[in-house]
Each structure stands twice: as C-alpha cells, then as structure tokens.
Design an enzyme around this catalytic site. Structure first.
Site, PDB file in Angstrom:
ATOM      1  CB  SER A   8      -0.913   0.020   1.226  1.00  0.00           C
ATOM      2  OG  SER A   8      -1.487   1.307   1.340  1.00  0.00           O
ATOM      3  CG  HIS A  33      -3.929  -1.588  -1.546  1.00  0.00           C
ATOM      4  ND1 HIS A  33      -5.011  -2.366  -1.924  1.00  0.00           N
ATOM      5  CD2 HIS A  33      -4.357  -0.816  -0.533  1.00  0.00           C
ATOM      6  CE1 HIS A  33      -6.042  -2.074  -1.144  1.00  0.00           C
ATOM      7  NE2 HIS A  33      -5.690  -1.128  -0.292  1.00  0.00           N
ATOM      8  CG  ASP A  35      -5.234   2.276   0.929  1.00  0.00           C
ATOM      9  OD1 ASP A  35      -6.194   1.501   0.771  1.00  0.00           O
ATOM     10  OD2 ASP A  35      -4.145   1.924   1.418  1.00  0.00           O
ATOM     11  CG  MET A  37      -8.477   7.013   2.691  1.00  0.00           C
ATOM     12  SD  MET A  37      -7.571   7.084   4.231  1.00  0.00           S
ATOM     13  CE  MET A  37      -6.778   5.461   4.198  1.00  0.00           C
ATOM     14  CG  HIS A  66      -9.338   0.017  -0.509  1.00  0.00           C
ATOM     15  ND1 HIS A  66      -8.762  -0.206   0.726  1.00  0.00           N
ATOM     16  CD2 HIS A  66     -10.672  -0.038  -0.305  1.00  0.00           C
ATOM     17  CE1 HIS A  66      -9.703  -0.374   1.633  1.00  0.00           C
ATOM     18  NE2 HIS A  66     -10.873  -0.260   1.043  1.00  0.00           N
ATOM     19  CG  MET A  68     -11.392   3.114   2.149  1.00  0.00           C
ATOM     20  SD  MET A  68      -9.873   3.041   3.098  1.00  0.00           S
ATOM     21  CE  MET A  68      -8.688   3.183   1.750  1.00  0.00           C
ATOM     22  CG  MET A 137     -11.684  -2.762   4.911  1.00  0.00           C
ATOM     23  SD  MET A 137     -10.058  -2.373   4.220  1.00  0.00           S
ATOM     24  CE  MET A 137      -9.228  -1.613   5.625  1.00  0.00           C
ATOM     25  N   GLY A 145      -0.986   1.241   9.704  1.00  0.00           N
ATOM     26  CA  GLY A 145      -0.300   1.043  10.973  1.00  0.00           C
ATOM     27  C   GLY A 145      -1.135   0.550  12.134  1.00  0.00           C
ATOM     28  CG  ASP A 175      -6.407  -2.987   3.091  1.00  0.00           C
ATOM     29  OD1 ASP A 175      -5.338  -2.758   3.689  1.00  0.00           O
ATOM     30  OD2 ASP A 175      -7.017  -2.122   2.416  1.00  0.00           O
ATOM     31  CB  SER A 198       3.061   0.197   8.569  1.00  0.00           C
ATOM     32  OG  SER A 198       2.117  -0.749   8.989  1.00  0.00           O
TER      33      SER A 198
END
Ligand code: DX5
Ligand code: ZN
Length: 217
Positions: A8, A33, A35, A37, A66, A68, A137, A145, A175, A198
C-alpha cells in the site's frame, strides 16, 4: 494456491513516490495498492486523481485501487480511465452496488467490493457471482499502521466457503495490519492477496519484507 502481495503506497514516502514505486516494480509483489480516502466515508483524506497518473506511468504492475469514498458511483469511471486495473468500492458506501459493478465493468476494469470489520460476509451474498474480488478489511479503514483484528480470519474462511459452495472464482483480498508474522494464517484462511503498508515501507529492506510475506507460514 497462488499468493499475491499488494504493497500500500499509503505508507510510501510521497516525496519519493517514484522511487518507492520502482522498488515495488523490482519486487516480487504483483500488485500496487492505492488507498483513496475522502474524509467522509473515513476520518482521513489521502489523495486522488493527480496521484494516479504518475503511478500508472511508473509501473506496469496491477493497480489495485481501494476507494474509501461515499457515493463511489460518481467517480468510478474516472479511476478506470486513470489506469486502475481493479476498482474496489465499499459495500457500506453506496445504495447501488449493482450500478457500481456495472459502471466499473463497462469502463473496462475488474470489480472489487470491500466490507468493513462490522459488515458480515453474508452481506455480499447475491453480489458474489458478479465480482472479481472481495476485500475484507481487517482494521477500521482510514489509517495505516493499525493492528490486525483477529476475527477477520473467520470472515475470510466464511467467504472462502461461500465461493467454493457456489463454484465461484472471485479473489479474496485482506487489508490492514498484515506483516510476515500473520500473513501465513491469512493465506491459510483462504486469502489470495494481502495488502501491506507499514510492514513493507517501515523496514530498511522492503523487497525482502515482501518476499517474507509471500513465503510466510
Ligand atoms: C487502511 C488502508 C490500508 C492501509 C494498510 O484504511 O485501506 O490499505 O494502507 O496499512 P497497514 O498495512 O499499515 O495496516
Ligand atoms: Zn486499502
């Protein structure tokens, strides 16, 4: 069973994004990946379309996006046009999951649906024959993290059973909170792909970490 790692880039160094993407490119990871948001569906804002272009330019690996974001239907086509290979939206973020599936397919990408920790796999029931991937998820979406929620293992097993019972071929991706220390269990529960943020970018040797995740027992 084949194993896929999807590092990610949420945990990458954004000042050196191209360097970090080239690292993934050289590594044993097959996917990247991404992300996205919106600060509404989750209490955090990451990045959007401007980051997609340099990513697509920098790698030929599978871009695993992904989302969100609320009402993903408003933006699906643009993510496909920006180079996404998989577009995954949240089941909880839309009232029109079927419309989202159709829009992603028409635009030419593979379809993923994600469920948050509190959403049971059964919520996806009728949709499973229409998707390419279910994303479980294993933390509350929003931040890298966090610690893996152990109950996620049962959800993966349930989804795996549902796909076998129905003779379906969708992939299961997991994930959140995944590292070489728990990836073995996650794959054994039925996951095909694991996301790692992380764990990969927090080490001095990310390529070695990716290999450890792939080989974890
Ligand atoms: C969280 C994101 C994850 C995150 C995972 O909302 O969906 O993809 O980057 O990060 P780690 O591996 O650090 O839990
Ligand atoms: Zn993610």
């Amino acid at each position: 069973m084949k194993r896929i790692v999807s590092p990610s880039i949420l945990s990458a160094d954004f000042g050196n994004l191209e360097r970090d993407i080239r690292m993934i490119d050289r590594s044993a990871a097959e996917w990247v990946h991404v992300d996205v948001m919106d600060g509404v569906f989750v209490p955090n804002i990451s990045f959007g379309f401007p980051v997609m272009k340099p990513l697509r330019r920098a790698t030929r690996k599978v871009l695993d996006v992904h989302l969100m974001i609320t009402e993903p239907e408003r933006y699906l086509r643009r993510f496909v046009e920006a180079g996404a290979d998989f577009v995954t939206f949240h089941h909880e973020a839309t009232r029109d999951a079927r419309g989202c599936i159709a829009a992603i397919r028409e635009a030419g990408a593979k379809v993923g649906i994600s469920i948050k920790p509190a959403t049971p796999p059964e919520a996806l029931g009728d949709l499973l024959p229409e998707i390419d991937m279910a994303l479980v998820m294993s933390v509350e979406p929003g931040f890298g993290g966090q610690s893996f929620i152990p109950e996620s293992l049962d959800k993966i097993r349930t989804l795996d059973r549902m796909r076998r019972d129905a003779g379906l071929g969708f992939l299961i991706e997991v994930d959140g909170g995944i590292s070489a220390s728990n990836a073995g269990e996650v794959f054994a529960a039925g996951a095909d792909a694991v996301v790692a943020g992380s764990a990969v970018f927090g080490t001095t040797d990310p390529e070695a970490e990716i290999r450890k995740i792939l080989e974890a027992r």
